[in-house]
Design a protein around this motif. Structure first.
Motif, PDB file in Angstrom:
ATOM      1  N   GLN A 389      62.602  14.860 -78.769  1.00  0.00           N
ATOM      2  CA  GLN A 389      63.845  14.647 -77.610  1.00  0.00           C
ATOM      3  C   GLN A 389      64.827  13.719 -78.436  1.00  0.00           C
ATOM      4  N   TYR A 390      65.962  13.948 -78.564  1.00  0.00           N
ATOM      5  CA  TYR A 390      66.937  13.263 -79.202  1.00  0.00           C
ATOM      6  C   TYR A 390      67.711  12.288 -78.194  1.00  0.00           C
ATOM      7  N   ALA A 391      67.456  11.105 -78.070  1.00  0.00           N
ATOM      8  CA  ALA A 391      67.993  10.130 -77.112  1.00  0.00           C
ATOM      9  C   ALA A 391      69.401  10.240 -77.071  1.00  0.00           C
ATOM     10  N   HIS A 392      70.167  10.454 -77.867  1.00  0.00           N
ATOM     11  CA  HIS A 392      71.585  10.427 -77.736  1.00  0.00           C
ATOM     12  C   HIS A 392      72.425  11.669 -77.232  1.00  0.00           C
ATOM     13  N   ASP A 393      71.570  12.898 -77.006  1.00  0.00           N
ATOM     14  CA  ASP A 393      72.089  13.939 -76.174  1.00  0.00           C
ATOM     15  C   ASP A 393      71.852  13.853 -74.745  1.00  0.00           C
ATOM     16  N   THR A 394      71.313  12.804 -74.339  1.00  0.00           N
ATOM     17  CA  THR A 394      71.223  12.732 -72.899  1.00  0.00           C
ATOM     18  C   THR A 394      72.229  11.674 -72.453  1.00  0.00           C
ATOM     19  N   GLN A 395      72.379  11.855 -70.975  1.00  0.00           N
ATOM     20  CA  GLN A 395      73.489  11.130 -70.234  1.00  0.00           C
ATOM     21  C   GLN A 395      73.052   9.529 -70.471  1.00  0.00           C
ATOM     22  N   GLU A 396      71.813   9.282 -70.231  1.00  0.00           N
ATOM     23  CA  GLU A 396      71.117   7.973 -69.990  1.00  0.00           C
ATOM     24  C   GLU A 396      70.826   7.387 -71.482  1.00  0.00           C
ATOM     25  N   LYS A 397      70.921   8.102 -72.411  1.00  0.00           N
ATOM     26  CA  LYS A 397      70.645   7.636 -73.671  1.00  0.00           C
ATOM     27  C   LYS A 397      68.970   7.292 -73.812  1.00  0.00           C
ATOM     28  N   THR A 399      64.831   9.075 -72.943  1.00  0.00           N
ATOM     29  CA  THR A 399      64.105  10.360 -72.704  1.00  0.00           C
ATOM     30  C   THR A 399      62.706   9.707 -72.213  1.00  0.00           C
TER      31      THR A 399
END
Length: 439
Positions: A389-397, A399
């Motif tokens: 899971q790529y953290a930069h793809d999430t709103q919270e940065k 996972t």
């Protein structure tokens, strides 16, 4: 190796320290915790019950003198031995003669100066003769016997710790030197008590240094019309132009003073930290060594409480490298003061230790497949990177992906404190962990 003749006269041309060497406990200056009335060492000497022992103390406090006093007091053959000039062959020769003396009912007291300079084989050569009682070994050392004397030999010797002489001790000794016919009494020396005390302070607990300094000053004194030698403050100043503080870059005192520096900074005491750091420089320590210790301290004892501490320490190292001594002393003072005044956290040090312990004690766990790289098709087919899971793809940065091996799933190494800027790190980490724990 020297067979001592206890009845040799002392030539007047001998150094002052040699001419005034005490010959009885009553003349001996200092070490009252050992040779004062009723103290254990004095009782052993007076009862002629001396056993093998080690005298440990700084230079010029009376180790050799005390051994010679014991030699005059005991019913034993006395042999003086130097670790600097004697090898294993000489050791064995002396031991053979001591064994012959034992068979004839005579004890041998062997005084070994600087015993820490003997290597393991030389020290081992003493052991069987000490055990059998062929010799009474009296060793003198300026180094910590725990580190420098073989444990087997050390366990058969009583260690007596001799202390640096006090200013009062040295002033009394210097007064005696001025008045005694064996010393300078025939020269009619005019010297003030405050001048003697100045020499005593300068000598840093070392009787030999004190007497040598006095002797040098007297030999350079001005003679007045009556033939008396007058010591002036100017002459004393020239003879005491630099105090050689006790500092051995290879010995125990090196570690004592770096420990004092480290613990003073840890205790947020800038004055003590500056003093100990400058003591090291005054003793000839490499400023880059001190700077390297400050770099270590910046992460070990300050850490995330003030990450700028590491920058200051590294900059101080670079400044020392560029300038060298004597100019870089102020840069080290800058860094030492900053580190002493910085908020303290050892959370990084603790985290490092806990992680290393797990690495040492637990099996070497494989890296979880989902956080492995998959640069080839074969590795991708084997599951490398699957589920990453790529953290930069999430709103919270963030996972909830697990990055530790299963056996260490909930392990916590870094436990931030509330000191300095680390308090904000603590708040953020707690928020991250709380978020990750939500389903």
């Amino acid at each position: 190796m020297e067979q001592m003749n206890l009845f040799d006269s002392r030539p007047t041309s001998a150094p002052l320290a040699s001419r005034l060497r005490p010959e009885t406990l009553e003349e001996y200056v200092g070490q009252q915790h050992l040779v004062g009335k009723g103290k254990i060492l004095r009782q052993l000497i007076e009862r002629d019950q001396v056993s093998s022992m080690i005298f440990w103390g700084p230079p010029g406090v009376g180790k050799t003198t005390l051994a010679r006093i014991i030699a005059k007091s005991t019913q034993a053959s006395f042999v003086e031995f130097s670790a600097v000039t004697s090898g294993i062959k000489e050791v064995r020769e002396v031991m053979a003669r001591a064994e012959e003396n034992r068979r004839m009912g005579m004890r041998t007291l062997l005084f070994t100066d600087e015993i820490h300079r003997f290597n393991k084989a030389q020290q081992d050569a003493f052991l069987p003769y000490v055990e059998k009682g062929s010799i009474i070994l009296v060793g003198a050392t300026t180094e910590n016997p725990s580190f420098e004397i073989n444990s087997a030999l050390l366990s058969r010797c009583k260690v007596f710790i001799l202390k640096a002489l006090t200013e009062d001790d040295l002033t009394r000794l210097l007064t005696h030197a001025v008045q005694s016919p064996k010393g300078l009494g025939d020269l009619r020396v005019q010297v003030q008590e405050d001048q003697l005390r100045a020499i005593a302070r300068f000598s840093n607990g070392d009787a030999r240094t004190a007497l040598n300094t006095l002797e040098m000053a007297v030999y350079n004194a001005h003679m007045d019309e009556s033939g008396a030698l007058c010591l002036t403050d100017e002459i004393l100043s020239e003879c005491m132009n630099r105090r050689s503080l006790l500092y051995d870059k290879q010995g125990e005192e090196h570690y004592n003073i770096i420990s004092a520096l480290h613990k003073s900074m840890r205790n947020s005491d800038p004055d003590a930290a500056i003093y100990w750091m400058l003591r090291m420089l005054d003793g000839g320590e490499d400023p880059l060594y001190i700077a390297r210790r400050l770099v270590r301290f910046a992460s070990e004892d300050v850490g995330m409480a003030d990450s700028n501490a590491l920058t200051v320490a590294v900059n101080a190292y670079q400044a020392c490298h560029f300038l060298g001594m004597p100019e870089c002393d102020v840069h080290l003072t800058h860094a030492v003061t900053y580190l002493a005044m910085a908020p303290k956290s050892n959370a990084l040090y603790v985290a490092c230790g806990k992680a290393k312990k797990d690495i040492h004690d637990k099996p070497a766990e494989p890296v979880p497949l989902h956080i492995r790289n998959a640069p080839t098709r074969l590795m991708e087919d084997a599951g490398y990177g699957k589920g990453y899971q790529y953290a930069h793809d999430t709103q919270e940065k963030l996972t909830r992906m697990q990055c530790l091996p299963d056996s260490l799933k909930d392990r916590r190494y870094y436990l931030p404190t509330t000191q300095g800027r680390e308090e904000r790190v603590k708040e953020r980490l707690e928020a991250i962990l709380a978020w990750k724990s939500q389903k």
